[in-house]
Write a protein that holds these residues in place. Structure first.
Motif, mmCIF file in Angstrom:
data_model
loop_
_atom_site.group_PDB
_atom_site.id
_atom_site.type_symbol
_atom_site.label_atom_id
_atom_site.label_comp_id
_atom_site.label_asym_id
_atom_site.label_seq_id
_atom_site.Cartn_x
_atom_site.Cartn_y
_atom_site.Cartn_z
ATOM 1 N N UNK A 1 0.843 -1.206 0.000
ATOM 2 C CA UNK A 1 0.000 0.000 0.000
ATOM 3 C C UNK A 1 0.877 1.255 0.000
ATOM 4 N N UNK A 2 2.057 1.196 0.604
ATOM 5 C CA UNK A 2 2.990 2.334 0.554
ATOM 6 C C UNK A 2 3.480 2.549 -0.878
ATOM 7 N N UNK A 3 3.746 1.457 -1.576
ATOM 8 C CA UNK A 3 4.174 1.549 -2.967
ATOM 9 C C UNK A 3 3.054 2.121 -3.839
ATOM 10 N N UNK A 4 1.832 1.660 -3.612
ATOM 11 C CA UNK A 4 0.681 2.169 -4.365
ATOM 12 C C UNK A 4 0.474 3.655 -4.090
ATOM 13 N N UNK A 5 0.641 4.048 -2.825
ATOM 14 C CA UNK A 5 0.498 5.457 -2.463
ATOM 15 C C UNK A 5 1.528 6.299 -3.217
ATOM 16 N N UNK A 6 2.749 5.824 -3.263
ATOM 17 C CA UNK A 6 3.800 6.549 -3.984
ATOM 18 C C UNK A 6 3.442 6.686 -5.473
ATOM 19 N N UNK A 7 2.949 5.605 -6.067
ATOM 20 C CA UNK A 7 2.558 5.622 -7.476
ATOM 21 C C UNK A 7 1.453 6.646 -7.718
ATOM 22 N N UNK A 8 0.428 6.630 -6.874
ATOM 23 C CA UNK A 8 -0.696 7.559 -7.052
ATOM 24 C C UNK A 8 -0.281 9.003 -6.809
ATOM 25 N N UNK A 9 0.517 9.232 -5.791
ATOM 26 C CA UNK A 9 0.981 10.600 -5.531
ATOM 27 C C UNK A 9 1.892 11.091 -6.650
ATOM 28 N N UNK A 10 2.704 10.201 -7.203
ATOM 29 C CA UNK A 10 3.581 10.574 -8.317
ATOM 30 C C UNK A 10 2.780 10.948 -9.555
ATOM 31 N N UNK B 1 -3.255 13.697 -4.572
ATOM 32 C CA UNK B 1 -2.698 14.146 -3.298
ATOM 33 C C UNK B 1 -3.393 13.546 -2.081
ATOM 34 N N UNK B 2 -4.682 13.334 -2.165
ATOM 35 C CA UNK B 2 -5.451 12.872 -1.003
ATOM 36 C C UNK B 2 -5.457 11.348 -0.961
ATOM 37 N N UNK B 3 -4.247 10.771 -0.846
ATOM 38 C CA UNK B 3 -4.022 9.328 -0.858
ATOM 39 C C UNK B 3 -3.272 8.970 0.413
ATOM 40 N N UNK B 4 -3.742 7.915 1.118
ATOM 41 C CA UNK B 4 -3.175 7.585 2.419
ATOM 42 C C UNK B 4 -2.913 6.089 2.539
ATOM 43 N N UNK B 5 -1.851 5.746 3.233
ATOM 44 C CA UNK B 5 -1.497 4.356 3.474
ATOM 45 C C UNK B 5 -2.117 3.923 4.802
ATOM 46 N N UNK B 6 -3.134 3.070 4.716
ATOM 47 C CA UNK B 6 -3.777 2.566 5.927
ATOM 48 C C UNK B 6 -3.030 1.393 6.536
ATOM 49 N N UNK B 7 -2.053 0.849 5.798
ATOM 50 C CA UNK B 7 -1.296 -0.294 6.292
ATOM 51 C C UNK B 7 -2.056 -1.583 6.091
ATOM 52 N N UNK B 8 -2.048 -2.429 7.083
ATOM 53 C CA UNK B 8 -2.709 -3.729 7.027
ATOM 54 C C UNK B 8 -4.221 -3.576 6.879
ATOM 55 N N UNK B 9 -4.810 -4.385 6.005
ATOM 56 C CA UNK B 9 -6.269 -4.346 5.845
ATOM 57 C C UNK B 9 -6.944 -4.650 7.172
ATOM 58 N N UNK B 10 -6.333 -5.509 7.957
ATOM 59 C CA UNK B 10 -6.931 -5.871 9.234
ATOM 60 C C UNK B 10 -6.906 -4.695 10.207
ATOM 61 N N UNK B 11 -5.867 -3.886 10.148
ATOM 62 C CA UNK B 11 -5.794 -2.684 10.986
ATOM 63 C C UNK B 11 -6.922 -1.716 10.599
ATOM 64 N N UNK B 12 -7.155 -1.570 9.305
ATOM 65 C CA UNK B 12 -8.252 -0.716 8.831
ATOM 66 C C UNK B 12 -9.582 -1.276 9.320
ATOM 67 N N UNK B 13 -9.770 -2.572 9.170
ATOM 68 C CA UNK B 13 -11.003 -3.237 9.618
ATOM 69 C C UNK B 13 -11.219 -3.018 11.107
ATOM 70 N N UNK B 14 -10.198 -3.256 11.932
ATOM 71 C CA UNK B 14 -10.317 -3.110 13.381
ATOM 72 C C UNK B 14 -10.582 -1.651 13.781
ATOM 73 N N UNK B 15 -9.974 -0.729 13.071
ATOM 74 C CA UNK B 15 -10.199 0.691 13.356
ATOM 75 C C UNK B 15 -11.647 1.056 13.060
#
Length: 106
Positions: free
Chosen positions: A75-84, A88-102
């Motif tokens: 997701x960090x790599x994807x964020x870099x690709x999209x920002x490049x 601009x309004x692109x964020x790395x949520x990290x693990x899908x499970x972390x997003x789910x739990x949040x």
């Protein structure tokens, strides 16, 4: 607060703020990984499928983007690709499970 607590606390804040602004969750894992578990409402766009057409579709969503994967590296790599590409309004949520739990605790 320790280094890891600080980092994970910031990630949770990023997730919450993006979701409050109606972010689209894009899971960049493989389809097989996505089928094993995912965040309700997320879309699966594997990292290796990111190309100009995919980026164009994401741009047309016209909303914040919250990326996730298994650990946060794809997701960090994807964020870099999209920002490049100018998004601009692109964020790395990290693990899908972390997003789910949040989302569950919010």
């Amino acid at each position: 607060m320790g280094l890891f607590s600080n980092l994970f606390g910031k990630r949770k804040k990023i997730i919450i703020e993006a979701l409050e602004r109606n972010a689209k969750i894009i899971d960049v894992r493989t389809p097989q990984e996505f089928r094993m578990g995912n965040v309700d409402g997320s879309v699966n766009i594997p990292l290796d499928k990111f190309n100009s057409a995919t980026i164009k579709k994401i741009r047309k969503m016209n909303r914040p983007v919250l990326l996730c994967c298994a650990s946060g590296s794809r997701s960090a790599s994807a964020m870099h690709t999209l920002r490049s590409s100018g998004l601009e309004d692109v964020h790395n949520g990290g693990s899908w499970y972390k997003v789910f739990r949040t989302m569950q605790s919010a």
